[in-house]
Design a protein around this motif. Sequence first.
Motif, PDB file in Angstrom:
ATOM      1  N   ARG A  94       0.815  -1.221   0.000  1.00  0.00           N
ATOM      2  CA  ARG A  94       0.000   0.000   0.000  1.00  0.00           C
ATOM      3  C   ARG A  94       0.848   1.271   0.000  1.00  0.00           C
ATOM      4  NH1 ARG A  94      -4.798  -0.030   4.020  1.00  0.00           N
ATOM      5  NH2 ARG A  94      -5.431   1.477   2.480  1.00  0.00           N
ATOM      6  N   ASP A  95       2.147   1.138   0.245  1.00  0.00           N
ATOM      7  CA  ASP A  95       3.021   2.309   0.337  1.00  0.00           C
ATOM      8  C   ASP A  95       3.152   3.000  -1.018  1.00  0.00           C
ATOM      9  OD1 ASP A  95       4.809   4.148   1.461  1.00  0.00           O
ATOM     10  OD2 ASP A  95       6.537   2.913   0.928  1.00  0.00           O
ATOM     11  N   THR A  96       3.152   4.307  -0.990  1.00  0.00           N
ATOM     12  CA  THR A  96       3.298   5.103  -2.208  1.00  0.00           C
ATOM     13  C   THR A  96       4.726   5.610  -2.390  1.00  0.00           C
ATOM     14  OG1 THR A  96       2.619   7.085  -1.024  1.00  0.00           O
ATOM     15  CG2 THR A  96       0.895   5.848  -2.179  1.00  0.00           C
ATOM     16  N   SER A  98       6.560   7.683  -0.554  1.00  0.00           N
ATOM     17  CA  SER A  98       6.606   9.137  -0.425  1.00  0.00           C
ATOM     18  C   SER A  98       7.911   9.621   0.213  1.00  0.00           C
ATOM     19  CB  SER A  98       5.425   9.630   0.405  1.00  0.00           C
ATOM     20  OG  SER A  98       5.577   9.229   1.753  1.00  0.00           O
TER      21      SER A  98
END
Length: 161
Positions: A94-96, A98
Motif C-alpha cells: 500500500r506504500d506510495t 513518499s
Amino acid sequence: MRPGQEIDIEMHMHKGFGWDHSKYSPVATASYRLMPKITILRPILGADAEKFANCFIPGVIGLEKVTRQDAKTKGSGYEGHEGELKAVVKDPMRDTVSREVLRHPEFEGKVKLGRRKDHFIFSIESAGQWDSDELFMESVKTLKKKCGILRPQVTNMVQTF
C-alpha cells in the motif's frame, strides 16, 4: 429530436485491435510499479512509533505492543519496554514511496526504504468491455504468442553466426 421524428441511417462496423490503434483498446490505464520494501533496522517505540506510522498512508505501518517474549530477547532493543507500542510493517504494497519518513531526524538510521527488484504490482483499469483480470490474461496470451514467433527467429540468427 422531437416526438414523431425519425432518423434514417446506415451504419458500418469495423472491428479493430489495440495494436492497430489505441481507440480499439479496452484498457483505460495500465501501469506497474516495483513492490516497496520497508525495513525497520532499530526499534521504534512509543510516541515515535505513532509519528512513524503517520508518515505513511494508513495500513502500511501497524502499532503493536511489545510482548513479554520480545522484552526478554537479548539484543532485540525491546528490553524493558514490555507493553509499549512498537512500529511494525503491516502492508508494504500500500506504500506510495513518499519518503516522508526520511525528513524526520529521529528516524535516521532506524529505517531503510527501497524496492524489491523481482516483485511487480500491476494496475489495470478497464474501459468496460472486459474485466481487468481478463485483460491481463489476454495480454499474457498475446505476449506468449509474440515470444513464440520471436524465439525461432533469434535461434536462426544465432545459428547463422
